[in-house]
Design an enzyme around this catalytic site. Structure first.
Site, PDB file in Angstrom:
ATOM      1  N   HIS A  83       0.817  -1.219   0.000  1.00 53.24           N
ATOM      2  CA  HIS A  83       0.000   0.000   0.000  1.00 53.24           C
ATOM      3  C   HIS A  83       0.848   1.266   0.000  1.00 53.24           C
ATOM      4  CE1 HIS A  83       0.061   0.020   4.581  1.00 53.24           C
ATOM      5  NE2 HIS A  83      -0.025   1.318   4.385  1.00 53.24           N
ATOM      6  N   ASP A 219       0.946  -7.705   2.247  1.00 52.02           N
ATOM      7  CA  ASP A 219       1.126  -6.264   1.994  1.00 52.02           C
ATOM      8  C   ASP A 219       2.612  -5.884   1.862  1.00 52.02           C
ATOM      9  OD1 ASP A 219       0.817  -3.565   1.790  1.00 52.02           O
ATOM     10  OD2 ASP A 219      -0.462  -3.349   3.548  1.00 52.02           O
ATOM     11  N   SER A 652       3.891   2.265   8.443  1.00 55.56           N
ATOM     12  CA  SER A 652       3.610   1.285   7.391  1.00 55.56           C
ATOM     13  C   SER A 652       4.909   0.956   6.679  1.00 55.56           C
ATOM     14  CB  SER A 652       2.629   1.864   6.388  1.00 55.56           C
ATOM     15  OG  SER A 652       1.356   1.890   6.943  1.00 55.56           O
TER      16      SER A 652
HETATM   17  N1  ASP Z   1      -2.323   0.996   7.676  1.00 57.40           N
HETATM   18  C1  ASP Z   1      -1.991   2.167   8.403  1.00 57.40           C
HETATM   19  C2  ASP Z   1      -1.789   3.313   7.462  1.00 57.40           C
HETATM   20  O1  ASP Z   1      -1.290   3.117   6.403  1.00 57.40           O
HETATM   21  C3  ASP Z   1      -0.802   1.966   9.286  1.00 57.40           C
HETATM   22  C4  ASP Z   1      -1.146   2.393  10.655  1.00 57.40           C
HETATM   23  O2  ASP Z   1      -1.651   3.483  10.797  1.00 57.40           O
HETATM   24  O3  ASP Z   1      -0.925   1.636  11.586  1.00 57.40           O
HETATM   25  O4  ASP Z   1      -2.146   4.429   7.707  1.00 57.40           O
END
Ligand code: ASP
Length: 717
Positions: A83, A219, A652
């Site tokens: 991502h 991911d 991330s």
């Molecule tokens: N998945 C979250 C983000 O990309 C990572 C996190 O905030 O822990 O914002």
């Protein structure tokens, strides 16, 4: 008096202290070394961060402006989340060669894809510079002058400390400006995509599973950092070579189990752990609700169209991701704050503070800070809702935004238009139209505006927009007809034709049209007014500045503590969070196990739901348990695990390390029940989610057959 004074300090420390949480500055890690070692860390603080010797920090990078990456080979191979690199993967996908959908694995360095605009930042060293930055502030007559002094001091300190080097640097404020640190960096601008799994693996579960446990998302994506022949940062050039990275993370095949030490080393973006109750109230009741509503509406519309046309899916995936991430997080945040009753608890603590304040020597002074903060929040809350609602409504309508970027130019120019203007307009159209799908935008227009004008409190709607309050849906639909079907902006062809051939009369009527259709202009102006950097008026920056100054006094006590009890809020500087792999009970009678396996992928499989489509090759590997050396002791292939490391957005892609400093995972998310950890970390329900590093190896090796990449890494049995 003495007794009361002690009580006061205990009270303040209860308000500030979040046991078992924290994001620690690597430079100060010595304070935490014993605690880390008692949990299973076998190394020292010096192994994590050292200026004189190579240390782990040399293998951690800030990926672009908001993620973390880690180096995993001597040749600059870098791992981060799928991502995090999503927009690049999308950008280099076409309908003919859709790497987002099919995945991509460079067979050699020559095939690696340069990602224009992508850069990574290595920290060379950090150092406290509070004295230099705050020099002279005691003479400032007001906040404006103080800010000016700080700005000049920051500039001169950076110049002095980077003179004669190719380093860049930034100085960041800690504890609301009680401390400052300089971060001296090396930034590399030639970064190339090496490998990515297909979206059905890298984003398995999609937005449905985002922020949720149990998770089965692969991911990750792989990049390589390039430098010039001398190993220095350089813009992209075909002659650049992979950066020699002496320090990189070895990878452990052993994995981690419940109770094992884990550490996350990365760049957490923002936390607000020291907020008073009004601060939490602002986020939960004034900022999040309009954001949640407007984004939810937009997402539903986008998804509907993405499900119909594959080209629209490709066009809108990155946009939808970004919107959905913030939308879902805000929902989880509100739920968590509500369920843990943090607001009530804070209000109670503050009440006690009031009771004791007047019995202590400095208590009354401290309590005054609290009351001053409260009055500032009254103004802040109103401004924040107005700004958020305007932003989430008007800036979400793509054609409206596009027209507003052109408006000043279009109105300024009279007939005949110069070739320069024409080229510029054609170029802008060429960038805009292919990334936008009219049917989505039309629906978004009607739904967002209908909601905005029917539900926003009247006093929060700026004066020039008041005339639309209560506007009928039908009127809005008519407006879309004019804008999207009949105006010169209706399509790229119509627009380009107009730009190339418009007569004097047509240009005059365009000016008339623009002067009559000012809804978006009015909204933009209102937003600009609220957001302008005034030192005298009630604008967002001015209120935030005053609130900041009050918090500076409020948290002085935590900043002065040298025992490592209170961590500074995250600010996208490098931090260490540590804890252990552990499950938790989210609700009475329920238990979350600490890891998932590929069995869960097959359980979730649903060929009719985009998020749960399972790639057939992956399915075969799972069914035949063809896991190679990457299975755990039970022969199972683990996918993800949860641990009690305090993380946030920006973390991330961060490396997750075991007690020996070996890579065991890649951090990528947090659990739904603990999404509120930016405001309040609660060990009983806050967990970070990481990809098990063995799943990454399995995909690269067994699924993608990219053995050459595996051979570059140091894999420890
Ligand atoms: N998945 C979250 C983000 O990309 C990572 C996190 O905030 O822990 O914002």
């Amino acid at each position: 008096m003495k007794k009361a004074c002690i009580t006061f300090i205990i009270l303040i420390s209860i308000i500030f202290c979040y046991a078992d949480s924290g994001m620690w500055l690597p430079l100060l890690l010595k304070q935490k070394e014993a605690e880390m070692q008692s949990l299973g860390f076998k190394l020292t603080a010096e192994d994590v961060y050292s200026v004189n010797n190579s240390s782990m920090k040399d293998a951690v990078v800030l990926f672009a402006r908001g993620c973390t990456g880690e180096i995993i080979s001597q040749k600059g191979l870098m791992l981060t989340n799928h991502h995090c690199g999503y927009s690049y993967i999308q950008r280099y996908s076409t309908m003919e060669n859709n790497i987002l959908h099919n995945g991509f694995w460079a067979a050699s360095e020559k095939e690696e894809i340069p990602c224009e605009g992508l850069f990574v930042t290595f920290l060379v060293y950090m150092e406290e510079v509070t004295e230099q930055v705050l020099k002279g502030v005691e003479n400032a007559k007001d906040l404006k002058e103080r800010e000016e002094i700080v700005t000049v001091n920051i500039k001169t300190t950076i110049e002095k400390m980077t003179e004669g080097t190719d380093y860049s640097a930034e100085i960041k404020s800690f504890y609301y400006g009680n401390q400052y640190y300089i971060f001296v960096n090396r930034v590399f601008h030639d970064v190339r995509l090496v490998g990515t799994p297909p979206e059905s693996i890298g984003k398995f579960g999609g937005d449905t599973d985002n922020w949720v446990w149990p998770r089965h998302t692969g991911d990750f994506s792989l990049y390589r950092v390039y430098a010039d022949k001398n190993g220095n940062p350089a813009a992209y050039h075909p002659d650049n070579i992979p950066l020699k990275t002496e320090t990189f993370f070895p990878i452990s095949l052993k994995g981690v189990d419940a109770g094992d030490f884990t550490m996350v080393f990365g760049f957490p973006g923002t936390t607000q752990q020291y907020l008073i109750s009004d601060g939490i109230d602002l986020v939960v009741n004034y900022r999040n609700p309009p954001l949640i509503h407007q984004r939810g509406v937009r997402l539903d519309i986008m998804k509907k169209h993405m499900d119909i046309l594959p080209e629209v899916r490709l066009m809108y995936s990155a946009k939808a991701n970004t919107i959905a991430n913030g939308w879902k997080k805000s929902i989880g945040e509100n739920k968590g704050i509500h369920e843990t009753k943090v607001l009530n608890a804070k209000e109670k603590q503050e009440k006690y503070l009031e009771l004791f304040a007047y019995q202590t020597t400095d208590g009354a002074e401290r309590y005054k800070i609290l009351t001053a903060l409260r009055s500032l929040y009254e103004i802040y809350k109103e401004l924040e809702t107005t700004a958020t609602t305007l932003r989430e409504t008007f800036q979400a309508i793509e054609l409206g935004k596009f027209i507003e970027t052109l408006r000043p130019q279009l109105l300024k120019e009279q007939y005949p238009w110069s070739a320069e203007l024409k080229n510029d307009l054609l170029e802008k159209a060429e960038k805009f139209y292919p990334t936008y799908h009219k049917p989505i935008d039309k629906e978004v227009f009607v739904e967002l505006l209908a909601y905005y004008f029917s539900t926003t409190k009247k006093e929060w709607i700026p004066a020039p927009l008041q005339k639309y309050v209560g506007v009928e849906r039908e009127t809005l639909q008519n407006m879309t007809k004019q804008l999207y079907e009949q105006s010169i902006f209706s399509s790229m062809e119509t627009f380009n034709k107009f730009v190339n051939l418009a007569s004097k009369k047509e240009i005059a009527s365009l000016h008339k049209w623009l002067n009559e259709n000012t809804m978006f202009l009015d909204a933009n102006n209102a937003l600009a007014e609220i957001s302008k950097n005034s030192y005298t008026e009630n604008t967002l920056p001015n209120i935030q500045r005053q609130i900041n100054a009050k918090y500076r006094d409020w948290v002085k006590f935590a900043a002065a503590d040298t025992t490592g009890k209170y961590f500074p809020d995250a600010n996208l500087s490098l931090r260490v969070a540590f804890g252990k792999m552990e499950g938790f009970s989210p609700y009475n009678g329920m238990m979350y196990l600490p890891y998932t396996t590929t069995d869960g992928i097959l359980q979730k499989e649903d060929p009719n739901i985009f998020d749960y489509i399972v790639d057939h090759k992956l399915k075969d590997l799972i069914i035949y348990k063809d896991f190679g050396p990457y299975a755990d002791a039970n022969g199972e292939m683990r996918v993800a695990f949860i641990a009690s490391n305090h993380t946030t957005g920006g973390n991330s892609g961060s490396p997750v390390l075991n007690g020996n400093g070996e890579l065991v995972g890649v951090n990528f998310d947090r659990v739904w029940e603990g999404t509120m950890s930016d405001l309040h970390y609660d060990l009983s329900r806050c967990r970070n989610i990481s990809l098990d590093i063995r799943y990454f190896l399995f995909i690269v090796d067994k699924y993608a057959n990219a053995r050459h990449l595996i051979e570059e890494m140091e894999i420890r049995e």
